[in-house]
Each structure stands twice: as structure tokens, then as C-alpha cells.
Scaffold this motif. Structure first.
Motif, PDB file in Angstrom:
ATOM      1  N   LEU A  27      -4.853 -11.494   1.804  1.00 18.81           N
ATOM      2  CA  LEU A  27      -3.760 -10.611   1.531  1.00 18.81           C
ATOM      3  C   LEU A  27      -3.389  -9.629   2.285  1.00 18.81           C
ATOM      4  CD1 LEU A  27      -1.430 -10.231  -0.724  1.00 18.81           C
ATOM      5  CD2 LEU A  27      -3.126  -8.572  -1.686  1.00 18.81           C
ATOM      6  N   ILE A  28      -2.419  -9.200   2.866  1.00 20.12           N
ATOM      7  CA  ILE A  28      -1.926  -8.030   3.956  1.00 20.12           C
ATOM      8  C   ILE A  28      -0.980  -7.244   3.085  1.00 20.12           C
ATOM      9  CG2 ILE A  28      -1.072  -7.303   5.950  1.00 20.12           C
ATOM     10  CD1 ILE A  28      -2.058  -9.948   7.038  1.00 20.12           C
ATOM     11  N   VAL A  29      -1.498  -5.942   2.804  1.00 20.45           N
ATOM     12  CA  VAL A  29      -0.614  -5.200   1.978  1.00 20.45           C
ATOM     13  C   VAL A  29       0.046  -4.278   3.212  1.00 20.45           C
ATOM     14  CG1 VAL A  29      -0.672  -3.216   0.364  1.00 20.45           C
ATOM     15  CG2 VAL A  29      -2.135  -4.816   0.140  1.00 20.45           C
ATOM     16  N   GLY A  30       1.448  -4.545   3.233  1.00 20.78           N
ATOM     17  CA  GLY A  30       2.271  -3.875   4.124  1.00 20.78           C
ATOM     18  C   GLY A  30       2.991  -4.947   5.416  1.00 20.78           C
ATOM     19  N   GLY A  31       4.371  -4.952   5.250  1.00 17.20           N
ATOM     20  CA  GLY A  31       4.766  -5.938   6.109  1.00 17.20           C
ATOM     21  C   GLY A  31       5.697  -5.280   7.350  1.00 17.20           C
ATOM     22  N   GLY A  32       4.880  -4.161   7.985  1.00 13.38           N
ATOM     23  CA  GLY A  32       5.319  -3.478   9.204  1.00 13.38           C
ATOM     24  C   GLY A  32       4.818  -4.475  10.363  1.00 13.38           C
ATOM     25  N   PRO A  33       4.997  -3.677  11.521  1.00 21.47           N
ATOM     26  CA  PRO A  33       4.264  -4.542  12.798  1.00 21.47           C
ATOM     27  C   PRO A  33       3.034  -4.653  12.551  1.00 21.47           C
ATOM     28  CG  PRO A  33       5.782  -2.404  13.286  1.00 21.47           C
ATOM     29  CD  PRO A  33       5.570  -2.480  11.869  1.00 21.47           C
ATOM     30  N   SER A  34       1.920  -3.976  12.176  1.00 14.82           N
ATOM     31  CA  SER A  34       0.798  -4.290  12.080  1.00 14.82           C
ATOM     32  C   SER A  34       0.260  -5.408  11.175  1.00 14.82           C
ATOM     33  CB  SER A  34      -0.347  -3.023  11.871  1.00 14.82           C
ATOM     34  OG  SER A  34      -0.063  -2.582  10.474  1.00 14.82           O
TER      35      SER A  34
ATOM     36  N   THR B  70      -8.112 -13.341  -3.802  1.00 14.26           N
ATOM     37  CA  THR B  70      -8.214 -13.376  -2.450  1.00 14.26           C
ATOM     38  C   THR B  70      -9.569 -12.666  -2.129  1.00 14.26           C
ATOM     39  OG1 THR B  70      -7.467 -12.829  -0.107  1.00 14.26           O
ATOM     40  CG2 THR B  70      -6.988 -11.291  -1.882  1.00 14.26           C
ATOM     41  N   PRO B  71     -10.286 -13.261  -0.973  1.00 20.77           N
ATOM     42  CA  PRO B  71     -11.471 -12.685  -0.686  1.00 20.77           C
ATOM     43  C   PRO B  71     -11.507 -11.545   0.222  1.00 20.77           C
ATOM     44  CG  PRO B  71     -11.339 -14.806   0.663  1.00 20.77           C
ATOM     45  CD  PRO B  71     -10.080 -14.686  -0.252  1.00 20.77           C
ATOM     46  N   LEU B  72     -10.060 -11.487   0.760  1.00 27.10           N
ATOM     47  CA  LEU B  72     -10.039 -10.434   1.928  1.00 27.10           C
ATOM     48  C   LEU B  72      -8.537  -9.588   1.505  1.00 27.10           C
ATOM     49  CD1 LEU B  72     -10.505  -9.383   4.707  1.00 27.10           C
ATOM     50  CD2 LEU B  72      -9.439 -11.114   5.778  1.00 27.10           C
ATOM     51  N   VAL B  73      -8.683  -8.594   1.680  1.00 25.54           N
ATOM     52  CA  VAL B  73      -7.311  -7.496   1.588  1.00 25.54           C
ATOM     53  C   VAL B  73      -7.410  -6.598   2.685  1.00 25.54           C
ATOM     54  CG1 VAL B  73      -6.331  -5.452   0.399  1.00 25.54           C
ATOM     55  CG2 VAL B  73      -7.325  -7.504  -0.995  1.00 25.54           C
ATOM     56  N   ILE B  74      -6.308  -6.633   3.523  1.00 30.10           N
ATOM     57  CA  ILE B  74      -6.207  -5.933   4.926  1.00 30.10           C
ATOM     58  C   ILE B  74      -4.883  -4.882   4.376  1.00 30.10           C
ATOM     59  CG2 ILE B  74      -5.209  -6.010   7.002  1.00 30.10           C
ATOM     60  CD1 ILE B  74      -6.173  -8.888   7.162  1.00 30.10           C
ATOM     61  N   GLY B  75      -5.263  -3.631   4.662  1.00 29.48           N
ATOM     62  CA  GLY B  75      -4.357  -2.599   4.296  1.00 29.48           C
ATOM     63  C   GLY B  75      -3.576  -2.256   5.503  1.00 29.48           C
ATOM     64  N   ALA B  76      -2.357  -2.532   5.411  1.00 28.48           N
ATOM     65  CA  ALA B  76      -1.322  -2.265   6.570  1.00 28.48           C
ATOM     66  C   ALA B  76      -0.132  -1.684   5.939  1.00 28.48           C
ATOM     67  CB  ALA B  76      -1.169  -3.525   7.260  1.00 28.48           C
ATOM     68  N   GLY B  77      -0.356  -0.626   5.056  1.00 27.43           N
ATOM     69  CA  GLY B  77       0.788  -0.180   4.507  1.00 27.43           C
ATOM     70  C   GLY B  77       1.078   1.366   4.868  1.00 27.43           C
ATOM     71  N   GLY B  78       0.886   1.791   6.130  1.00 27.27           N
ATOM     72  CA  GLY B  78       1.277   2.990   6.712  1.00 27.27           C
ATOM     73  C   GLY B  78       0.153   3.942   6.021  1.00 27.27           C
ATOM     74  N   HIS B  79       0.633   5.312   6.620  1.00 27.54           N
ATOM     75  CA  HIS B  79      -0.089   6.549   6.139  1.00 27.54           C
ATOM     76  C   HIS B  79      -0.540   6.603   4.637  1.00 27.54           C
ATOM     77  CE1 HIS B  79      -1.557  10.636   6.355  1.00 27.54           C
ATOM     78  NE2 HIS B  79      -0.737  11.136   5.183  1.00 27.54           N
ATOM     79  N   PHE B  80       0.548   6.209   3.762  1.00 27.30           N
ATOM     80  CA  PHE B  80       0.089   6.533   2.339  1.00 27.30           C
ATOM     81  C   PHE B  80      -0.298   4.974   1.598  1.00 27.30           C
ATOM     82  CE2 PHE B  80       3.156   9.780   3.186  1.00 27.30           C
ATOM     83  CZ  PHE B  80       2.511  10.866   2.464  1.00 27.30           C
ATOM     84  N   CYS B  81      -0.869   4.275   2.574  1.00 29.41           N
ATOM     85  CA  CYS B  81      -1.359   2.911   1.942  1.00 29.41           C
ATOM     86  C   CYS B  81      -2.069   3.118   0.860  1.00 29.41           C
ATOM     87  CB  CYS B  81      -2.000   2.222   3.181  1.00 29.41           C
ATOM     88  SG  CYS B  81      -2.643   0.180   2.861  1.00 29.41           S
ATOM     89  N   PRO B  82      -1.838   2.145  -0.217  1.00 31.30           N
ATOM     90  CA  PRO B  82      -2.682   2.125  -1.509  1.00 31.30           C
ATOM     91  C   PRO B  82      -4.207   1.615  -1.230  1.00 31.30           C
ATOM     92  CG  PRO B  82      -0.959   0.472  -1.698  1.00 31.30           C
ATOM     93  CD  PRO B  82      -0.731   1.257  -0.565  1.00 31.30           C
ATOM     94  N   VAL B  83      -4.378   0.609  -0.047  1.00 32.13           N
ATOM     95  CA  VAL B  83      -5.763   0.294   0.163  1.00 32.13           C
ATOM     96  C   VAL B  83      -6.537   1.342   0.761  1.00 32.13           C
ATOM     97  CG1 VAL B  83      -6.873  -1.602   1.370  1.00 32.13           C
ATOM     98  CG2 VAL B  83      -4.712  -2.135   0.545  1.00 32.13           C
ATOM     99  N   ALA B  84      -6.080   2.109   1.625  1.00 29.04           N
ATOM    100  CA  ALA B  84      -6.601   3.452   2.090  1.00 29.04           C
ATOM    101  C   ALA B  84      -7.296   4.176   0.961  1.00 29.04           C
ATOM    102  CB  ALA B  84      -5.829   3.980   3.162  1.00 29.04           C
TER     103      ALA B  84
END
Length: 375
Positions: free
Chosen positions: A9-16, A139-153
Motif C-alpha cells: 500500500l502506497i500512501v500518496g499518489g504524487g510522483p514518488s 498489507t505486509p508493506l506500507v510506503i509513505g509518499a504523502g509529502g511533508h505531512f505524510c501520516p505514515v511519517a
């Protein structure tokens, strides 16, 4: 545990996020992208990418330019705010202007991932070695790609919103009227960069066909609006932009590489792009390091082969440092402020320094070859 499952699961649909998704889909993983916004959406960004970025992304320029803005850049105008400017011309196209609303949507749609758009990350719980997301997706894997205020961070313990030395920026991008296009003296092939007198930030003007982008960013947000007002007043007084442009700027924040030193990994979790705080420290550009971090993350995840423990994800940090430098360096201001300011004015009037240091190295990063993807 019940609910739908995916491999990543990737959180954030920007370029990264879109780039990482595309690379993982090539490896055969079932990937879901979750984003609180629907696309296309507005994104605050000056918006230019080098040919090396397009090469890494494997973007066909003719295909992309069909119905989208892809403004060739072959020159720059640079100086201090309120002072004289130096113009530097190149014999070839060295960058391209893009509109983020178009660019991000293009990358997202071609990622081949399943999309959950218009849905924020509300819940992230660790259960039985996997993550339960929003009480319905496993999911076994979460990737934080939600920018500066990403909730995964935030989940990894980043001090999001407090205690981090952020760069604050505000900008506008709008389609000019016919009268404004006629009055605008900015050449579309030549973005303009103007540094603050204290060297703690810079402003820019960038014309992309009929669109104009103006902004200013600083290493802190102290009196940012005053700096922007003064910048706009100077641009109008000098005749660079039409006098009837309003000041309805949009703001955003980001971390410079190694300044925030956010945690990057944990069991089953990894951060990329602005969520990891990877913007270039000299220019503040975030698109290229975001995309390259996504490629490096995907390489690490393919090698992990389903084992997403901290030990198996550790090579990701090593790859970042090999590409961008040590992450433990937290102070790039080795020269005292007073000396920097005295040196800056004459150096920024020097054409050789402007081209080979400010432009080639700080903004275009011509010394770095493109990353190879898994194609």
C-alpha cells in the motif's frame, strides 16, 4: 483479520508514490495507492524537470506533450532581489516546465496500480505481522509518499509540524489573460531566479506557455508574507510581470535533505520523497530526489522478496546516502551568515559562477547521471 489484501500500500499518489508503484507492479506485486485527494488536483510547485528525470521515468516527450504543458527551457535569468540580473544561455534544452496537476495525474494513471482516491489514511494498525488500513485493507508493506505531512511519517515518529527545520514556500500558478500575456516580460524559455539578500531563500518567475508561476521560499516562515509582498512589488515596479496580478498565494512546507533526519524505515514501513525529507538543500527541488528515492526503494523491496523487516529494508538508507550523501549532516551553513552575504552579491553577478555553480550544480545537477529503473 478480515478485509481486502494487497502486497503493498502506497500512501500518496504524487510522483514518488506513482513511480514506486510502477516499479513494484513491474515486479509482479499487487499495489494499491491511497490518496486523500482525487486526481487531477492542484499542487503547489514551481514545476520543472530535467531531461534526466524524464529519462529515469521513461517518458516519451512527444506523447506527454500531447495535450499537456511541456515547456522547453534553454536559458535562465538570475540575481539578487532588487539588484541586477545575469542571463545564462545554453546551446540545448536543459529542463522542461510542467504543470503538476497534469504531471502527477499522468504518472498516477500509468502506474498500473489500483487506486483508492479521495480517501485519507485514518487508521494504521499492526496485527499479526501485517498492517490493517482503515479497518478494511490488509498489507505486509506500507510506503509513505504523502509529502511533508505524510501520516505514515507520523506513524514512524517524525515530528511533523513541530521541531523540524522546514523550508516554507508560497506561490501562485494561473492562466494569464491576453492582456497579461502581452504585458508579461518573462520569456517562457528562461525562468528567473532571484535570491533574498540574507541568502535564506529565493523567489522565482516561470512562464509555461499561457501559464505563469510565481513563488518564494525561505528556510523559515518568519515574515514570509512580507518577503513575498516585497518581491511582488519589485517585480511589478521593474516591469517583469503584469501589474494586475493578485496575491492569493498557496503555501507548503518541506524538509531539506539531512536537515530533519526523519526515520526512514521500520518493520513493514518505508518513507520516500518529501515524506522522507529529501529535497535538495541548495535549491529546495523535490521532484528528482522524490522519483529517485522511489526507484531506490523499489530496488530494495524487490531484493527483500517479501521479508520487510528492518534488517531487509536497511539497504534503502545505504542507497540514499550513496546517491545524495550522508544523512547525518545537519548543518550546511559552514560559512558564517555575514561572510556569506558579503560573498553572495559579487558571486551572483558573475556569469561563470551563476552558470557552473548556481545553475549546473545547484539546480540542474548535471554532475549526477540518471538512475536506471528495473525495465
Amino acid at each position: 483479520m478480515s478485509g481486502e489484501r494487497c502486497d503493498a500500500l502506497i500512501v500518496g499518489g504524487g510522483p514518488s508514490g506513482a513511480t514506486c508503484a510502477r516499479e513494484l507492479r513491474r515486479a509482479g506485486l499487487d499495489v494499491v495507492i491511497l490518496d486523500k485527494k482525487t486526481f487531477p488536483r492542484d499542487k503547489v510547485c514551481a514545476g520543472w524537470v530535467t531531461p534526466l528525470v524524464l529519462q529515469t521515468l521513461e517518458i516519451d516527450r512527444d506523447d506527454y506533450a500531447d495535450g499537456r504543458v511541456l515547456q522547453p527551457i534553454s536559458s535562465f535569468r538570475s540575481g539578487m532581489i532588487g539588484g541586477d540580473a545575469v542571463e545564462v544561455d545554453y546551446a540545448e534544452v536543459v529542463s522542461y516546465g510542467i504543470r503538476r496537476c497534469e504531471f502527477d495525474d499522468y504518472l498516477l494513471r500509468r502506474s498500473d496500480a489500483r487506486l483508492l482516491l479521495g480517501e485519507p489514511l485514518k487508521q494504521m494498525e499492526r496485527r499479526e505481522g501485517e498492517w490493517l488500513i482503515n479497518d478494511r485493507l490488509r498489507t505486509p508493506l506500507v510506503i509513505g509518499a504523502g509529502g511533508h505531512f505524510c501520516p505514515v511519517a507520523k506513524q514512524l515518529g517524525a515530528r511533523v509540524g513541530s521541531g523540524e527545520p522546514v523550508v516554507a514556500a508560497k506561490e501562485i500558478e494561473f492562466e494569464m489573460t491576453p492582456a497579461q500575456r502581452q504585458a508579461c516580460r518573462v520569456d517562457a524559455r528562461r525562468p528567473e531566479l532571484y535570491f533574498c539578500s540574507d541568502l535564506k531563500g529565493y523567489g522565482w518567475i516561470f512562464r509555461k506557455g499561457d501559464y505563469l508561476n510565481i513563488g518564494l521560499g525561505r528556510e523559515d516562515n518568519h515574515r514570509l508574507s512580507e518577503h513575498i509582498d516585497a518581491f511582488m512589488d519589485w517585480l511589478k515596479a521593474s516591469g517583469r510581470i503584469p501589474a494586475d496580478i493578485d496575491h492569493r498565494f498557496k503555501g507548503h512546507a518541506y524538509l531539506l535533505y539531512a536537515h530533519g533526519n526523519r526515520p526512514l524505515i521500520d518493520d513493514g514501513v518505508l518513507l520516500i520523497g518529501d515524506a522522507a525529507g529529501l529535497a535538495y538543500p541548495q535549491s529546495g527541488e523535490g521532484i528528482r530526489p522524490a522519483i529517485e528515492s522511489a526507484v531506490l526503494a523499489a530496488q530494495t523491496l524487490r531484493e527483500a522478496d517479501g521479508d520487510y523487516s528492518v534488517a531487509r529494508l536497511a539497504p534503502y538508507r545505504q542507497r540514499l546516502e550513496a546517491r545524495f550523501g550522508p544523512l547525518e549532516t545537519n548543518d550546511y551553513s559552514m560559512i558564517p551568515d555575514g561572510l556569506r552575504q558579503r560573498l553572495a552579491a559579487p558571486l551572483l553577478k558573475n556569469r561563470w559562477f551563476t552558470r557552473h555553480v548556481v545553475l549546473d550544480r545547484w539546480f540542474l545537477h548535471v554532475h549526477q547521471p540518471p538512475l536506471r529503473t528495473a525495465a
